[in-house]
Design a protein around this motif. Structure first.
Motif, short mmCIF file in Angstrom:
data_model
loop_
_atom_site.label_atom_id
_atom_site.label_comp_id
_atom_site.label_asym_id
_atom_site.label_seq_id
_atom_site.Cartn_x
_atom_site.Cartn_y
_atom_site.Cartn_z
N UNK A 22 45.13 57.84 42.20
CA UNK A 22 44.68 57.57 40.85
C UNK A 22 43.75 56.37 40.91
N UNK A 23 42.63 56.45 40.21
CA UNK A 23 41.68 55.35 40.26
C UNK A 23 42.31 54.06 39.72
N UNK A 24 43.22 54.19 38.76
CA UNK A 24 43.84 53.01 38.16
C UNK A 24 44.72 52.26 39.16
N UNK A 25 45.06 52.90 40.30
CA UNK A 25 45.92 52.24 41.30
C UNK A 25 45.14 51.43 42.32
N UNK A 26 43.81 51.55 42.31
CA UNK A 26 43.04 50.85 43.35
C UNK A 26 42.25 49.67 42.82
N UNK A 27 42.25 49.48 41.50
CA UNK A 27 41.48 48.38 40.93
C UNK A 27 42.13 47.96 39.62
N UNK A 28 42.13 46.67 39.35
CA UNK A 28 42.72 46.17 38.11
C UNK A 28 41.95 46.71 36.91
N UNK A 29 42.68 47.02 35.85
CA UNK A 29 42.09 47.64 34.67
C UNK A 29 40.97 46.79 34.07
N UNK A 30 41.20 45.49 33.94
CA UNK A 30 40.20 44.61 33.34
C UNK A 30 38.91 44.59 34.16
N UNK A 31 39.07 44.63 35.48
CA UNK A 31 37.90 44.64 36.36
C UNK A 31 37.19 45.98 36.27
N UNK A 32 37.97 47.05 36.25
CA UNK A 32 37.41 48.40 36.24
C UNK A 32 36.56 48.66 35.00
N UNK A 33 37.09 48.39 33.82
CA UNK A 33 36.38 48.73 32.59
C UNK A 33 35.16 47.85 32.36
N UNK A 34 35.08 46.74 33.08
CA UNK A 34 33.92 45.86 32.94
C UNK A 34 32.93 46.01 34.09
N UNK A 35 33.20 46.98 34.96
CA UNK A 35 32.32 47.17 36.12
C UNK A 35 31.06 47.94 35.72
N UNK A 36 30.00 47.74 36.49
CA UNK A 36 28.75 48.47 36.27
C UNK A 36 28.97 49.98 36.40
N UNK A 37 29.81 50.37 37.37
CA UNK A 37 30.05 51.78 37.62
C UNK A 37 30.76 52.44 36.44
N UNK A 38 31.80 51.81 35.91
CA UNK A 38 32.53 52.36 34.77
C UNK A 38 31.60 52.53 33.58
#
Length: 248
Positions: free
Chosen positions: A101-117
């Motif tokens: 699951x993508x949520x298991x490899x990166x913190x949620x706060x970091x993920x949703x603020x990433x350029x890729x997301x």
């Protein structure tokens, strides 16, 4: 991560068995990929899915995308523009079959603020995803992904388990497909093609990029594109994907 006890039912296992059979029995490679995505939807409800292959000799380069509720132009955009900023890209090169699951490899706060997301997830309304990284003999071959819209629940560890159940079957089929020698001689009108046109048709089956093909053939991109357009028009072919269908 720690997985809880499996909640898979007898009917779930029957579907898994049917999927593994289809992986090996459906002759057309892309038809098999589409059917696997459709069948997995009974076990892993999703809103969109994608299935990419790696380029021979350049495993970091993705190609030949198929998807469900995921426009082809957007999948090609991912390859050309966003693959290099995908925070899970490193997992492709581990040489291991991994379901995660993508949520298991990166913190949620970091993920949703990433350029890729912001570039890939937000335009489609996605929030959660689950992926199956496929390798064989430590070589990356394919990546299968499922996405859920924002506001829905995350994928579960049972869903990870389902992908775990089929990953080795898929990886083995992928490796078999990779080493097959394509045959295009039964394409309609193949014998009427000129020697140069046949050379270009066989070059297209190598799955190299247009730039690489033009370099191999010692011609410009414009000249290559003119040859390809002429071949497609003369033979009634819609695109490169149909050449692969003939070869299979």
């Amino acid at each position: 991560y720690e997985r809880g006890d499996s909640m898979l039912t007898n009917s779930d296992w029957m579907i898994i068995n049917a999927i593994t059979y289809k992986i090996q029995s459906i002759e057309n490679f892309d038809a098999m990929r589409m059917e696997v995505m459709r069948q997995l939807g009974h076990l892993i409800p999703y809103d969109s899915s994608s299935f990419y292959l790696s380029c021979p000799g350049r495993p970091e380069q993705l190609m030949r995308p198929l998807g469900i509720n995921y426009p082809l132009e957007d999948m090609e955009s991912y390859i050309q523009k966003f693959c290099h900023i995908d925070y899970s890209e490193g997992l492709m090169m581990t040489g291991k079959n991994i379901a995660y699951r993508e949520s298991d490899i990166i913190e949620e706060a970091v993920r949703v603020n990433s350029e890729y997301y912001r570039a890939v997830y937000v335009p489609h309304g996605w929030h959660y995803s689950i992926h199956l990284n496929l390798c064989y003999k430590e070589e990356f071959l394919r990546i299968l992904s499922f996405f859920r819209q924002k506001g829905k629940e995350n994928f579960s560890y049972d869903h990870v388990q389902v992908l775990d159940m089929i990953k080795d079957h898929l990886a083995y089929r992928m490796d078999r497909e990779r080493v097959r020698k394509p045959s295009i001689e039964h394409m309609p009108g193949y014998t009427t093609l000129s020697k140069r046109e046949r050379e270009i048709v066989h070059a297209l089956l190598t799955r190299k990029t247009p730039e690489e093909l033009a370099d191999d053939l010692s011609i410009s991109i414009n000249t290559l594109n003119k040859h390809i357009s002429h071949i497609y028009h003369k033979r009634g072919i819609r695109g490169r994907m149909q050449l692969f269908d003939y070869a299979e």
